[in-house]
Motif scaffolding. Structure first.
Motif, PDB file in Angstrom:
ATOM      1  N   ASN A 110      51.738  24.028  69.341  1.00 19.83           N
ATOM      2  CA  ASN A 110      52.623  23.964  70.499  1.00 19.83           C
ATOM      3  C   ASN A 110      52.995  25.374  70.939  1.00 19.83           C
ATOM      4  N   ARG A 111      53.591  25.465  72.123  1.00 19.08           N
ATOM      5  CA  ARG A 111      54.065  26.734  72.668  1.00 19.08           C
ATOM      6  C   ARG A 111      55.530  26.606  73.048  1.00 19.08           C
ATOM      7  N   LEU A 112      56.242  27.725  72.985  1.00 18.23           N
ATOM      8  CA  LEU A 112      57.630  27.774  73.437  1.00 18.23           C
ATOM      9  C   LEU A 112      57.883  29.139  74.052  1.00 18.23           C
ATOM     10  N   GLU A 113      59.050  29.295  74.675  1.00 15.07           N
ATOM     11  CA  GLU A 113      59.384  30.539  75.360  1.00 15.07           C
ATOM     12  C   GLU A 113      60.585  31.209  74.701  1.00 15.07           C
ATOM     13  N   LEU A 114      60.501  32.522  74.523  1.00 16.98           N
ATOM     14  CA  LEU A 114      61.614  33.290  74.001  1.00 16.98           C
ATOM     15  C   LEU A 114      62.582  33.658  75.126  1.00 16.98           C
ATOM     16  N   TYR A 115      63.839  33.889  74.763  1.00 19.11           N
ATOM     17  CA  TYR A 115      64.787  34.515  75.666  1.00 19.11           C
ATOM     18  C   TYR A 115      64.701  36.023  75.455  1.00 19.11           C
ATOM     19  N   PHE A 116      64.687  36.793  76.551  1.00 19.44           N
ATOM     20  CA  PHE A 116      64.654  38.248  76.429  1.00 19.44           C
ATOM     21  C   PHE A 116      65.179  38.872  77.724  1.00 19.44           C
ATOM     22  N   TYR A 117      65.437  40.164  77.681  1.00 16.45           N
ATOM     23  CA  TYR A 117      65.984  40.868  78.838  1.00 16.45           C
ATOM     24  C   TYR A 117      64.938  41.010  79.936  1.00 16.45           C
ATOM     25  N   ASP A 118      65.408  41.300  81.163  1.00 20.14           N
ATOM     26  CA  ASP A 118      64.505  41.438  82.308  1.00 20.14           C
ATOM     27  C   ASP A 118      63.527  42.596  82.146  1.00 20.14           C
ATOM     28  N   THR A 119      63.853  43.545  81.271  1.00 24.52           N
ATOM     29  CA  THR A 119      62.947  44.667  81.039  1.00 24.52           C
ATOM     30  C   THR A 119      61.667  44.245  80.331  1.00 24.52           C
ATOM     31  N   GLY A 120      61.661  43.028  79.796  1.00 23.18           N
ATOM     32  CA  GLY A 120      60.460  42.486  79.176  1.00 23.18           C
ATOM     33  C   GLY A 120      60.278  42.869  77.724  1.00 23.18           C
TER      34      GLY A 120
END
Length: 218
Positions: A110-120
């Motif tokens: 499966n895949r999921l998405e991390l939370y992170f800042y707009d700077t990437g």
């Protein structure tokens, strides 16, 4: 891993797996990549029986230097790797903020998405993985993503994260104030925890049936 330069200043890395109990070494392919010969993502399994490295895809090796499987990252840059405590699953963070979970045979689960800042995210991002009895914590710099290991989905995140205390189930954070930076903490609460706290605050003043229905508390 040893890094050196040839007569033309090309970066050459020589990497081996070392078995200290048998005093033997197993050479690995050149692990350097990128413009400056930086090291790829690398991780050992908790048992020490497996290693994974992001060269020529994502490659899983056993402790004897035998290649077990190769994963195609679809052209994406691998930033961090981690085995699950049971050695049966592998997770990879990519530069687009996605996390893929594989079995040790390289099959995508499966895949999921991390939370992170707009700077990437980049190869300079500091990643930390921590499995607890309440799930998985993936930290990118100071943003901590909480992942349920029952459904393998993220459900919350904590910014300015410093440390997770498993005994109190609390997340320590740094908080900026007019007087400077202070230490704060978030405690993880379930829906029932919140209801019980609300009932304590309300005391004799109970919600009407209409209010309970509105917030799904029936």
């Amino acid at each position: 891993t040893n890094k050196r330069y040839d007569e033309n200043y090309n970066t050459i890395t020589e990497s081996v797996l070392m078995d200290l109990t048998k005093q033997t070494t197993y050479p690995l392919p050149d692990m350097a990549y990128g413009e400056y010969g930086e090291m790829p993502a690398f991780a050992w399994s908790e048992s020490g029986d497996l290693a994974v490295v992001s060269t020529d895809g994502i490659r899983i090796w056993d402790k004897n230097g035998n290649l077990q499987s190769t994963i195609d990252p679809d052209g994406k840059s691998v930033l961090s790797l981690c085995f699950a405590p049971d050695d049966l699953h592998l997770m990879a963070v990519f530069s687009d903020g996605s996390v893929s979970r594989y079995n040790i045979y390289g099959i995508l689960l499966n895949r999921l998405e991390l939370y992170f800042y707009d700077t990437g995210l980049s190869r300079y991002t500091n990643f930390n993985w921590r499995f607890t009895d309440k799930g998985l914590l993936i930290t990118a710099d100071d943003v901590c993503t909480l992942v349920s290991t029952e459904v393998w989905e993220p459900y919350a995140y904590v910014q300015s994260f410093l440390y997770y205390d498993e005994n109190t189930d609390s997340f320590l954070v740094s908080v900026g104030t007019e007087d400077g930076i202070v230490l704060g903490a978030y405690q993880r609460l379930t829906t029932m925890d919140l209801i019980e706290m609300a009932e304590t605050i309300l005391g004799e003043n109970r919600l009407t049936e209409e209010q309970r229905a509105k917030y799904g508390l029936d």
